[in-house]
Design a protein around this motif. Structure first.
Motif, PDB file in Angstrom:
ATOM      1  N   LEU A  39       0.984  -1.324  -0.242  1.00  0.00           N
ATOM      2  CA  LEU A  39      -0.198   0.248   0.463  1.00  0.00           C
ATOM      3  C   LEU A  39       0.896   0.674   0.173  1.00  0.00           C
ATOM      4  O   LEU A  39       0.491   2.210  -1.032  1.00  0.00           O
ATOM      5  N   ARG A  40       2.489   1.206   0.377  1.00  0.00           N
ATOM      6  CA  ARG A  40       2.625   2.418   1.032  1.00  0.00           C
ATOM      7  C   ARG A  40       3.491   3.341  -1.043  1.00  0.00           C
ATOM      8  O   ARG A  40       3.877   4.112  -0.625  1.00  0.00           O
ATOM      9  N   LYS A  41       4.274   1.416  -0.747  1.00  0.00           N
ATOM     10  CA  LYS A  41       4.275   1.650  -2.459  1.00  0.00           C
ATOM     11  C   LYS A  41       3.165   2.207  -3.463  1.00  0.00           C
ATOM     12  O   LYS A  41       4.033   2.946  -4.299  1.00  0.00           O
ATOM     13  N   LEU A  42       2.689   1.640  -3.195  1.00  0.00           N
ATOM     14  CA  LEU A  42       1.528   2.111  -4.823  1.00  0.00           C
ATOM     15  C   LEU A  42       0.994   3.664  -3.756  1.00  0.00           C
ATOM     16  O   LEU A  42       0.996   4.264  -5.008  1.00  0.00           O
ATOM     17  N   ASP A  43       1.382   4.092  -3.071  1.00  0.00           N
ATOM     18  CA  ASP A  43       0.581   5.613  -2.277  1.00  0.00           C
ATOM     19  C   ASP A  43       1.439   6.672  -3.078  1.00  0.00           C
ATOM     20  O   ASP A  43       1.498   7.200  -3.969  1.00  0.00           O
ATOM     21  N   ARG A  44       3.227   5.973  -3.038  1.00  0.00           N
ATOM     22  CA  ARG A  44       4.161   6.837  -3.328  1.00  0.00           C
ATOM     23  C   ARG A  44       3.854   6.872  -5.248  1.00  0.00           C
ATOM     24  O   ARG A  44       4.314   8.003  -5.409  1.00  0.00           O
ATOM     25  N   LYS A  45       3.696   5.861  -5.772  1.00  0.00           N
ATOM     26  CA  LYS A  45       3.569   5.705  -7.243  1.00  0.00           C
ATOM     27  C   LYS A  45       2.233   6.613  -7.431  1.00  0.00           C
ATOM     28  O   LYS A  45       2.901   7.403  -8.517  1.00  0.00           O
TER      29      LYS A  45
END
Length: 58
Positions: free
Chosen positions: A6-12
């Motif tokens: 989720l953090r990775k997707l939020d950053r993207k």
């Protein structure tokens, strides 16, 4: 999804929103467009161009 995913997707998503709003001079407009695009992606309703935006982020 796991928290790390989720953090990775939020950053993207944040990076994508920055890429489409970076040339806008008004901070209020950048924020409004970012909120609109985020809502489109999270809402799940199919609209023209939404698949292309999701592909750019995912």
């Amino acid at each position: 999804m796991m928290p790390a995913q989720l953090r990775k997707l939020d950053r993207k998503l944040a990076d994508y929103l920055h890429s489409i709003t970076v040339r806008m001079s008004c901070a209020e407009s950048r924020c409004a467009l970012g909120d609109y695009v985020t809502d489109l992606m999270l809402n799940g309703e199919q609209r023209a161009g939404l698949d292309e935006m999701k592909c750019a982020v995912l």
